[in-house]
Design an enzyme around this catalytic site. Sequence first.
Site, short mmCIF file in Angstrom:
data_model
loop_
_atom_site.label_atom_id
_atom_site.label_comp_id
_atom_site.label_asym_id
_atom_site.label_seq_id
_atom_site.Cartn_x
_atom_site.Cartn_y
_atom_site.Cartn_z
N ASP A 193 -2.96 1.14 5.95
CA ASP A 193 -4.13 1.26 6.82
C ASP A 193 -3.87 0.52 8.13
OD1 ASP A 193 -6.73 1.91 7.58
OD2 ASP A 193 -7.61 0.14 6.61
N ALA B 66 -16.40 3.51 7.57
CA ALA B 66 -17.44 4.34 6.97
C ALA B 66 -18.15 3.70 5.79
CB ALA B 66 -16.85 5.68 6.56
#
Length: 309
Positions: free
Chosen positions: A82, A213
């Site tokens: 990530d 999110a």
Amino acid sequence: MPLVTSTDMFKKAYEGGYAIGAFNVNNMEIIQGITEAAKEENAPLILQVSAGARKYANHTYLMKLIEAALIETDLPICVHLDHGDSFELCKSCIEGGFTSVMIDGSHLSFEENIKLTKQVTDYAHDKGVVVEGELGRLAGVEDAVNVSEKDSSYTDPDQVEEFVKKTGVDSLAIAIGTSHGAFKFKGEPQLRFDILEEVQNRLPGFPIVLHGASSVIPEFVEMINTYGGNMPGAKGVPEDMLRKAASMAVCKINIDSDLRLAMTANIRKHFVEHPDHFDPRQYLSPARAAIKGLVRNKLVNVLGCNGKA
């Protein structure tokens, strides 16, 4: 089952109108909570490792924990870097067994972003690893990512075709109003579905990714505030908006802050209610259970990927 890439996952998700959960991992309890939930729901998984998590837990330890999860669940699991910020970091993760990497060149000019992303893609594809790029900048703070609101920017749909064609990326993270961390919105949450729709039209069938999110579950924020924390105004992305995005071109939805909140809230609660406890198993067990419950809800009610393994 060995580790897999996200290619087949995303193809099925796009065609099926759902998304794959990409959950950030930092230690054993988080990995256990996520993977136990996925096993019960028979859901495919992306386990994400940030540079900060890799430094904290050690690459080898994390990979061995994930290897244990493969044995215990027999699920299709992709291990993803990530927010990789350099070719060297991506290369190290690829050589260390990751099946997917993200190269985040969103802080660079458009031309420099293409150059860096293509460098990573060329190397990764030669090793059978897939690559996620990013256009647009999300505001917020998470690990090494720290972008002020004034420096954030929406993705420009006019750039996406050129970026994908010149870089060869396998998926694209876009900025439509989400942000990193637990304080995503000052007012009412709004996502730019018009941008997502335009990107979808320009890149038909191409998997899109949403970062930042987490929904910042009010239950866990309230627990943290009740048991000695101070998080007034924490607000995340409503789950119905995420479900809508998953029904469109979004095939991967990143979730990190919700995991942290679930773990921290339950540890705080445990220490207040049991101030004499000092055994880590006593306070980490409810934290792990909370993560498992959170992930099950995401898989079923937000992502819609339950039963899709």
